[in-house]
Design a protein around this motif. Structure first.
Motif, PDB file in Angstrom:
ATOM      1  N   MET A 247      -8.441 -51.772  67.214  1.00 48.15           N
ATOM      2  CA  MET A 247      -8.772 -51.843  68.634  1.00 48.15           C
ATOM      3  C   MET A 247      -8.154 -50.646  69.354  1.00 48.15           C
ATOM      4  O   MET A 247      -7.474 -49.820  68.756  1.00 48.15           O
TER       5      MET A 247
ATOM      6  N   ASN B 268      -5.716 -50.446  71.272  1.00 47.69           N
ATOM      7  CA  ASN B 268      -4.246 -50.424  71.265  1.00 47.69           C
ATOM      8  C   ASN B 268      -3.672 -50.173  69.874  1.00 47.69           C
ATOM      9  O   ASN B 268      -2.462 -50.230  69.681  1.00 47.69           O
TER      10      ASN B 268
ATOM     11  N   ARG C 199      -8.526 -55.347  64.587  1.00 50.90           N
ATOM     12  CA  ARG C 199      -9.510 -56.170  65.284  1.00 50.90           C
ATOM     13  C   ARG C 199      -9.475 -57.590  64.714  1.00 50.90           C
ATOM     14  O   ARG C 199      -9.341 -57.769  63.500  1.00 50.90           O
TER      15      ARG C 199
ATOM     16  N   PHE D 113     -13.705 -63.375  71.279  1.00 44.31           N
ATOM     17  CA  PHE D 113     -12.457 -62.667  71.569  1.00 44.31           C
ATOM     18  C   PHE D 113     -11.686 -63.368  72.681  1.00 44.31           C
ATOM     19  O   PHE D 113     -12.276 -63.880  73.641  1.00 44.31           O
TER      20      PHE D 113
ATOM     21  N   ILE E  18      -8.136 -59.664  75.625  1.00 39.73           N
ATOM     22  CA  ILE E  18      -8.767 -58.438  75.129  1.00 39.73           C
ATOM     23  C   ILE E  18     -10.013 -58.204  75.975  1.00 39.73           C
ATOM     24  O   ILE E  18     -11.036 -58.857  75.796  1.00 39.73           O
TER      25      ILE E  18
ATOM     26  N   ASP F   4     -13.627 -52.941  72.217  1.00 33.97           N
ATOM     27  CA  ASP F   4     -12.924 -53.743  71.218  1.00 33.97           C
ATOM     28  C   ASP F   4     -13.758 -54.936  70.771  1.00 33.97           C
ATOM     29  O   ASP F   4     -13.678 -55.362  69.616  1.00 33.97           O
ATOM     30  N   HIS F   5     -14.560 -55.500  71.677  1.00 32.31           N
ATOM     31  CA  HIS F   5     -15.439 -56.624  71.346  1.00 32.31           C
ATOM     32  C   HIS F   5     -16.660 -56.184  70.543  1.00 32.31           C
ATOM     33  O   HIS F   5     -17.229 -56.983  69.799  1.00 32.31           O
TER      34      HIS F   5
END
Length: 219
Positions: free
Chosen positions: A33, A35, A39, A194, A198, A203-204
Motif C-alpha cells: 500500500m 504506506n 495490502r 477494506f 484505509i 490501495d483499494h
C-alpha cells in the motif's frame, strides 16, 4: 591414465558451469500500500501501459509505471470541440494489464442486455486527481468481465479501451483544466472489504497508475 584424469576434470568443470533450468514463475505477490505495508488482499492485476490512440487508431503516446508523462499531438486528436470557453481534445485510450493473482473475492454477477448475459464486472475508472479518496473523484469509464481463473504464465495481457477528453481554457495562454491523471482497475467486492482506516483508492484498487498528460499544441 593422465588422459582419463584430464577428461574427468573437464567433465566436472562443464557440469559446474552448465546453466540452470528456468525457474518456476514467481509466487503470487501481496502488493504494497501507499504506506509501505502489505495490502490486506493480494492485488489481482498489474497495469503495463496506457496507449493513447489518434484518429486512425495509431499510437500517438503512451505511459508506463516508469514513464508517466506524455504530450499528445493536437493534430491527432480523434475529435476536437471548439467553444467560447476553450478547446477540448478527445483521444482513445487502451489500457494493457495482466492478472498476477486470483481474486480474493469474485465480483457478483450482473445482468447485461443485448445479448443477455450474466457476468461479474470489474470497473475501469479515471480521476482528475492523482490519489482519489472519495466516490465523486472517480468516474467509471468501462465495465469489463475478466475471468477469475489465473492465466498460464506468458498469457498475453488484456486490453480495455475507453475515451478521454482534455479541456483547455480559451485565449493565447490556454491552460489545461482538470486533466485526467489517474486510472484504476476495481474489483467492487474486494474494494468494499477494506477497513475505513484505509481511505486511498489506490490501495483499494487491484491496479492503478498516476500520470501527467498534456496536448502538444505545436504538433
Amino acid at each position: 591414465m593422465k588422459t582419463l584424469i584430464l577428461f574427468a576434470a573437464l567433465l566436472t568443470s562443464l557440469t559446474a558451469t552448465r546453466p540452470s533450468l528456468a525457474s518456476a514463475p514467481p509466487a503470487p505477490v501481496p502488493c504494497k500500500m501507499s504506506n509501505g505495508q502489505p495490502r490486506p488482499f493480494p492485488c489481482e492485476f498489474q497495469i503495463h501501459t496506457l496507449y493513447f490512440l489518434g484518429k486512425n487508431q495509431e499510437i500517438v503516446g503512451k505511459v508506463t509505471p516508469t514513464a508517466t508523462s506524455v504530450k499528445l499531438p493536437k493534430s491527432k486528436a480523434v475529435k476536437t470541440i471548439h467553444s467560447s470557453s476553450g478547446d477540448s481534445y478527445l483521444y482513445n485510450v487502451s489500457v494493457s494489464f495482466s492478472r498476477i493473482n486470483t481474486p480474493s473475492f469474485s465480483p457478483k454477477p450482473n445482468p447485461i442486455p443485448n445479448p443477455p448475459l450474466l457476468t461479474g464486472f470489474y470497473e475501469i475508472g479515471t480521476s482528475t486527481v492523482s490519489s482519489p479518496i472519495s466516490p465523486g473523484e472517480v468516474v467509471v469509464v468501462k465495465k469489463v468481465d475478466v475471468s477469475p481463473k489465473l492465466p498460464a504464465p506468458g498469457t498475453r495481457p488484456n486490453r480495455v479501451s475507453f475515451t478521454i477528453q482534455l479541456n483547455y481554457s480559451s485565449g493565447a495562454n490556454a491552460v489545461l483544466v482538470a486533466p485526467v491523471q489517474y486510472v484504476q482497475i476495481k474489483n467492487p467486492i474486494t474494494f468494499a472489504k477494506f477497513p475505513n482506516t484505509i481511505n486511498l483508492y489506490r490501495d483499494h484498487s487491484e491496479a492503478w497508475l498516476a500520470f501527467n498528460l498534456q496536448v502538444d499544441q505545436t504538433k
